[in-house]
Design a protein around this motif. Structure first.
Motif, PDB file in Angstrom:
ATOM      1  N   GLY A 128     103.336  64.660 148.122  1.00  0.00           N
ATOM      2  CA  GLY A 128     102.762  64.574 146.780  1.00  0.00           C
ATOM      3  C   GLY A 128     102.482  63.135 146.387  1.00  0.00           C
ATOM      4  O   GLY A 128     103.146  62.210 146.858  1.00  0.00           O
ATOM      5  N   ALA A 129     101.505  62.944 145.519  1.00  0.00           N
ATOM      6  CA  ALA A 129     101.095  61.598 145.106  1.00  0.00           C
ATOM      7  C   ALA A 129     102.235  60.820 144.452  1.00  0.00           C
ATOM      8  O   ALA A 129     102.325  59.606 144.591  1.00  0.00           O
ATOM      9  CB  ALA A 129      99.902  61.673 144.159  1.00  0.00           C
ATOM     10  N   VAL A 159     104.857  71.620 148.636  1.00  0.00           N
ATOM     11  CA  VAL A 159     105.271  72.611 149.635  1.00  0.00           C
ATOM     12  C   VAL A 159     106.793  72.509 149.776  1.00  0.00           C
ATOM     13  O   VAL A 159     107.314  71.437 150.093  1.00  0.00           O
ATOM     14  CB  VAL A 159     104.559  72.352 150.985  1.00  0.00           C
ATOM     15  CG1 VAL A 159     105.008  73.359 152.032  1.00  0.00           C
ATOM     16  CG2 VAL A 159     103.052  72.376 150.806  1.00  0.00           C
ATOM     17  N   PRO A 160     107.519  73.609 149.539  1.00  0.00           N
ATOM     18  CA  PRO A 160     108.983  73.548 149.478  1.00  0.00           C
ATOM     19  C   PRO A 160     109.714  73.164 150.762  1.00  0.00           C
ATOM     20  O   PRO A 160     110.893  72.839 150.713  1.00  0.00           O
ATOM     21  CB  PRO A 160     109.402  74.945 149.050  1.00  0.00           C
ATOM     22  CG  PRO A 160     108.188  75.722 148.791  1.00  0.00           C
ATOM     23  CD  PRO A 160     107.006  74.919 149.199  1.00  0.00           C
ATOM     24  N   GLN A 212     109.838  56.783 140.922  1.00  0.00           N
ATOM     25  CA  GLN A 212     109.181  57.998 140.429  1.00  0.00           C
ATOM     26  C   GLN A 212     110.208  59.005 139.911  1.00  0.00           C
ATOM     27  O   GLN A 212     111.355  59.000 140.334  1.00  0.00           O
ATOM     28  CB  GLN A 212     108.344  58.641 141.538  1.00  0.00           C
ATOM     29  CG  GLN A 212     107.292  57.723 142.150  1.00  0.00           C
ATOM     30  CD  GLN A 212     106.301  57.214 141.118  1.00  0.00           C
ATOM     31  OE1 GLN A 212     105.637  57.994 140.436  1.00  0.00           O
ATOM     32  NE2 GLN A 212     106.210  55.904 140.998  1.00  0.00           N
ATOM     33  N   GLN A 213     109.783  59.890 139.033  1.00  0.00           N
ATOM     34  CA  GLN A 213     110.640  60.942 138.480  1.00  0.00           C
ATOM     35  C   GLN A 213     110.506  62.212 139.304  1.00  0.00           C
ATOM     36  O   GLN A 213     109.393  62.677 139.542  1.00  0.00           O
ATOM     37  CB  GLN A 213     110.244  61.253 137.038  1.00  0.00           C
ATOM     38  CG  GLN A 213     110.680  60.204 136.046  1.00  0.00           C
ATOM     39  CD  GLN A 213     112.176  60.211 135.851  1.00  0.00           C
ATOM     40  OE1 GLN A 213     112.870  59.326 136.347  1.00  0.00           O
ATOM     41  NE2 GLN A 213     112.700  61.197 135.173  1.00  0.00           N
ATOM     42  N   SER A 214     111.620  62.775 139.685  1.00  0.00           N
ATOM     43  CA  SER A 214     111.611  64.028 140.430  1.00  0.00           C
ATOM     44  C   SER A 214     111.420  65.198 139.474  1.00  0.00           C
ATOM     45  O   SER A 214     111.930  65.190 138.357  1.00  0.00           O
ATOM     46  CB  SER A 214     112.928  64.192 141.189  1.00  0.00           C
ATOM     47  OG  SER A 214     112.922  65.389 141.922  1.00  0.00           O
ATOM     48  N   THR A 215     110.693  66.180 139.922  1.00  0.00           N
ATOM     49  CA  THR A 215     110.535  67.421 139.167  1.00  0.00           C
ATOM     50  C   THR A 215     111.691  68.345 139.525  1.00  0.00           C
ATOM     51  O   THR A 215     112.350  68.165 140.555  1.00  0.00           O
ATOM     52  CB  THR A 215     109.196  68.097 139.507  1.00  0.00           C
ATOM     53  OG1 THR A 215     109.135  68.318 140.920  1.00  0.00           O
ATOM     54  CG2 THR A 215     108.012  67.236 139.063  1.00  0.00           C
ATOM     55  N   PRO A 216     111.960  69.367 138.704  1.00  0.00           N
ATOM     56  CA  PRO A 216     113.064  70.290 139.019  1.00  0.00           C
ATOM     57  C   PRO A 216     112.867  70.984 140.368  1.00  0.00           C
ATOM     58  O   PRO A 216     111.737  71.245 140.786  1.00  0.00           O
ATOM     59  CB  PRO A 216     113.014  71.307 137.882  1.00  0.00           C
ATOM     60  CG  PRO A 216     112.360  70.575 136.756  1.00  0.00           C
ATOM     61  CD  PRO A 216     111.355  69.664 137.411  1.00  0.00           C
ATOM     62  N   GLY A 217     113.976  71.280 141.026  1.00  0.00           N
ATOM     63  CA  GLY A 217     113.939  72.027 142.274  1.00  0.00           C
ATOM     64  C   GLY A 217     113.649  73.495 142.003  1.00  0.00           C
ATOM     65  O   GLY A 217     113.589  73.928 140.850  1.00  0.00           O
ATOM     66  N   GLN A 241     117.550  68.526 142.669  1.00  0.00           N
ATOM     67  CA  GLN A 241     116.126  68.751 142.469  1.00  0.00           C
ATOM     68  C   GLN A 241     115.293  68.833 143.749  1.00  0.00           C
ATOM     69  O   GLN A 241     114.089  69.008 143.681  1.00  0.00           O
ATOM     70  CB  GLN A 241     115.526  67.729 141.496  1.00  0.00           C
ATOM     71  CG  GLN A 241     116.137  67.810 140.114  1.00  0.00           C
ATOM     72  CD  GLN A 241     115.498  66.875 139.123  1.00  0.00           C
ATOM     73  OE1 GLN A 241     115.176  65.738 139.436  1.00  0.00           O
ATOM     74  NE2 GLN A 241     115.327  67.351 137.907  1.00  0.00           N
ATOM     75  N   GLN A 242     115.925  68.696 144.918  1.00  0.00           N
ATOM     76  CA  GLN A 242     115.185  68.975 146.154  1.00  0.00           C
ATOM     77  C   GLN A 242     114.886  70.471 146.159  1.00  0.00           C
ATOM     78  O   GLN A 242     115.597  71.250 145.525  1.00  0.00           O
ATOM     79  CB  GLN A 242     116.016  68.631 147.388  1.00  0.00           C
ATOM     80  CG  GLN A 242     116.037  67.198 147.766  1.00  0.00           C
ATOM     81  CD  GLN A 242     114.713  66.667 148.269  1.00  0.00           C
ATOM     82  OE1 GLN A 242     113.777  67.403 148.584  1.00  0.00           O
ATOM     83  NE2 GLN A 242     114.619  65.352 148.323  1.00  0.00           N
ATOM     84  N   ASN A 243     113.892  70.881 146.866  1.00  0.00           N
ATOM     85  CA  ASN A 243     113.626  72.311 146.979  1.00  0.00           C
ATOM     86  C   ASN A 243     114.638  72.953 147.923  1.00  0.00           C
ATOM     87  O   ASN A 243     115.054  72.359 148.915  1.00  0.00           O
ATOM     88  CB  ASN A 243     112.194  72.559 147.450  1.00  0.00           C
ATOM     89  CG  ASN A 243     111.208  72.299 146.334  1.00  0.00           C
ATOM     90  OD1 ASN A 243     111.417  72.711 145.192  1.00  0.00           O
ATOM     91  ND2 ASN A 243     110.125  71.612 146.650  1.00  0.00           N
TER      92      ASN A 243
END
Length: 170
Positions: A11-12, A18-19, A71-76, A121-123
């Motif tokens: 991701g940018a 993709v999990p 960068q900010q991580s999105t929720p897993g 927050q990792q998938n």
């Protein structure tokens, strides 16, 4: 500009869509650099990442690590899991499984200075695959074989529960 090539999988902003690919956003720069070096020198085996890391200079790795760390991580994509939470926080003394929180913190945010990565927050799919790789020996670039020594004691159900719980941490 160095991260443009990475964006296809990660991701940018370092949040992989993709999990099965790891999120790099919010990971410590130290850990990212150490893993890029491991891919480059072959101590962490992955044919795709070996090719991606091969042309990187030391400064490129540092720059990429600093970029993704900022960068900010999105929720897993995991869901809370009581069994996973218990294993993560307490381990299992009878089976010789150390608490994950001992190295990765109660919040799963890792310990950058010690080289322990952020797991929160990792998938779940990525976390599951890495635990399975540590268990099988396919991944063995961990310090003093700590992860390998723990993962080999994990059953499939343990891995699934841990992956779900760790992914659900914020």
């Amino acid at each position: 500009t160095k991260s443009v090539t990475c964006a296809a999988c990660h991701g940018a902003d370092g949040n992989a869509a993709v999990p099965i690919y790891p999120k790099l956003a919010g990971q410590s720069a130290t850990y990212i650099v150490s893993q890029l070096k491991a891919f480059k020198d072959g101590s962490r085996a992955d044919t795709v990442m070996a090719g991606m890391a091969a042309p990187l200079s030391e400064q490129d790795m540092i720059d990429l690590g600093n970029f993704y760390a900022s960068q900010q991580s999105t929720p897993g994509n995991g869901t809370a899991n009581e069994f996973g939470q218990k294993l993560f926080l307490d381990g299992d003394v009878e089976r010789g499984i150390t608490s994950c929180a001992a190295c990765h913190g109660n919040d799963g945010r890792g310990m950058a200075l010690a080289g322990f990565p952020v797991l929160a927050q990792q998938n779940a799919d990525y976390l599951k695959s890495q635990l399975e790789k540590f268990r099988s020996g396919a991944r063995n670039n961990d310090k003093n074989s700590m992860m390998s020594g723990i993962a080999i004691k994990l059953e499939d159900e343990d891995i699934q529960a841990l992956a779900q719980f760790m992914s659900s941490l914020n």
